[in-house]
Enzyme design. Structure first.
Site, PDB file in Angstrom:
ATOM      1  N   HIS A 106      36.515  52.200  31.040  1.00  0.00           N
ATOM      2  CA  HIS A 106      35.661  53.337  30.843  1.00  0.00           C
ATOM      3  C   HIS A 106      34.180  53.153  32.129  1.00  0.00           C
ATOM      4  O   HIS A 106      34.433  51.178  32.220  1.00  0.00           O
ATOM      5  CB  HIS A 106      35.263  53.085  29.568  1.00  0.00           C
ATOM      6  CG  HIS A 106      35.546  53.408  28.318  1.00  0.00           C
ATOM      7  ND1 HIS A 106      35.122  54.480  28.319  1.00  0.00           N
ATOM      8  CD2 HIS A 106      37.072  52.669  27.958  1.00  0.00           C
ATOM      9  CE1 HIS A 106      36.192  54.525  26.857  1.00  0.00           C
ATOM     10  NE2 HIS A 106      37.301  53.618  27.066  1.00  0.00           N
ATOM     11  N   THR A 148      45.305  40.272  36.625  1.00  0.00           N
ATOM     12  CA  THR A 148      43.803  40.980  37.479  1.00  0.00           C
ATOM     13  C   THR A 148      43.957  41.251  38.011  1.00  0.00           C
ATOM     14  O   THR A 148      43.719  41.996  38.651  1.00  0.00           O
ATOM     15  CB  THR A 148      42.259  40.161  37.008  1.00  0.00           C
ATOM     16  OG1 THR A 148      43.128  38.985  38.142  1.00  0.00           O
ATOM     17  CG2 THR A 148      42.605  40.380  35.767  1.00  0.00           C
ATOM     18  N   LYS A 149      45.333  40.603  39.196  1.00  0.00           N
ATOM     19  CA  LYS A 149      45.590  41.192  40.576  1.00  0.00           C
ATOM     20  C   LYS A 149      47.284  41.461  40.814  1.00  0.00           C
ATOM     21  O   LYS A 149      48.169  40.842  39.856  1.00  0.00           O
ATOM     22  CB  LYS A 149      45.219  40.088  41.471  1.00  0.00           C
ATOM     23  CG  LYS A 149      43.855  39.193  41.520  1.00  0.00           C
ATOM     24  CD  LYS A 149      43.884  38.353  42.139  1.00  0.00           C
ATOM     25  CE  LYS A 149      41.891  38.574  42.289  1.00  0.00           C
ATOM     26  NZ  LYS A 149      41.084  37.024  42.767  1.00  0.00           N
ATOM     27  N   LYS A 174      54.918  28.918  39.669  1.00  0.00           N
ATOM     28  CA  LYS A 174      55.465  28.496  40.443  1.00  0.00           C
ATOM     29  C   LYS A 174      56.159  29.590  40.631  1.00  0.00           C
ATOM     30  O   LYS A 174      56.710  30.829  40.563  1.00  0.00           O
ATOM     31  CB  LYS A 174      57.078  27.978  39.184  1.00  0.00           C
ATOM     32  CG  LYS A 174      58.094  27.833  39.507  1.00  0.00           C
ATOM     33  CD  LYS A 174      58.482  26.588  39.105  1.00  0.00           C
ATOM     34  CE  LYS A 174      59.812  26.622  38.986  1.00  0.00           C
ATOM     35  NZ  LYS A 174      60.463  25.763  37.809  1.00  0.00           N
TER      36      LYS A 174
END
Length: 182
Positions: A109, A161-162, A179
């Protein structure tokens, strides 16, 4: 005209296709041979976006699949676990396992204008791509714009988030490579 058509297809209050559109879903959803969608799954899939479920793939009970703002494609031999939410545009590869309670969302949003309510500011989308042979642990969250590579394990409770490279284990909030594998 577009607003009228959208009103006829989508229930504006419930933000899901109207009952008569949902009854026609088998005619416009593509479900691969041997695939299964449990009866309790909420399929918010209007006909103006694509929904594809690959061969021998399963969407388990109490999931919500929503392609109202972007196509949802789920590959072959993939399992979407109990109580997951998938909001398009999302492309999930082959041989992927999502445990229970996972959220995969390409929707956000807008909220930059402090003089207007958030629900008045519209939405934005960034596609999510999950590669082949991925296992995502329980209650993980995959946020808009993320690409997860091949042969990846996402730890339970992680917030991704990435982008995630191939052949690794990620975990944490926000998720980081723990790892390399393989």
């Amino acid at each position: 005209m577009k607003r009228i058509l959208d009103w006829m297809i989508m229930n504006q209050r419930d933000a899901r296709p109207r009952w008569y559109v949902r009854m026609l879903a088998p005619l416009y959803q593509h479900r691969g041979r041997g695939s299964k969608i449990y009866w309790s799954v909420r399929m918010d899939t209007p006909p103006y976006r694509s929904f594809r479920l690959g061969r021998k793939s399963v969407i388990e009970s109490y999931c919500c699949i929503n392609n109202a703002v972007g196509d949802v494609t789920i590959g072959d031999h993939t399992r979407i676990g109990i109580h997951c939410t998938v909001i398009g545009p999302v492309n999930i590869g082959n041989n992927v396992n999502l445990a229970q309670g996972i959220t995969v969302t390409a929707l956000n949003h807008n909220f930059e204008d402090v003089t207007r309510r958030i629900d008045e500011q519209g939405i934005s989308t960034k596609p999510v791509v999950i590669g082949d042979d991925v296992w995502i642990g329980a209650n993980a969250v995959i946020l808009p714009g993320v690409t997860i590579g091949r042969h990846v394990v996402v730890a339970a409770g992680a917030v991704v988030t990435k982008d995630v490279p191939d052949n690794c284990i990620v975990g944490g909030v926000p998720a980081k490579v723990i790892k390399a594998i393989g």
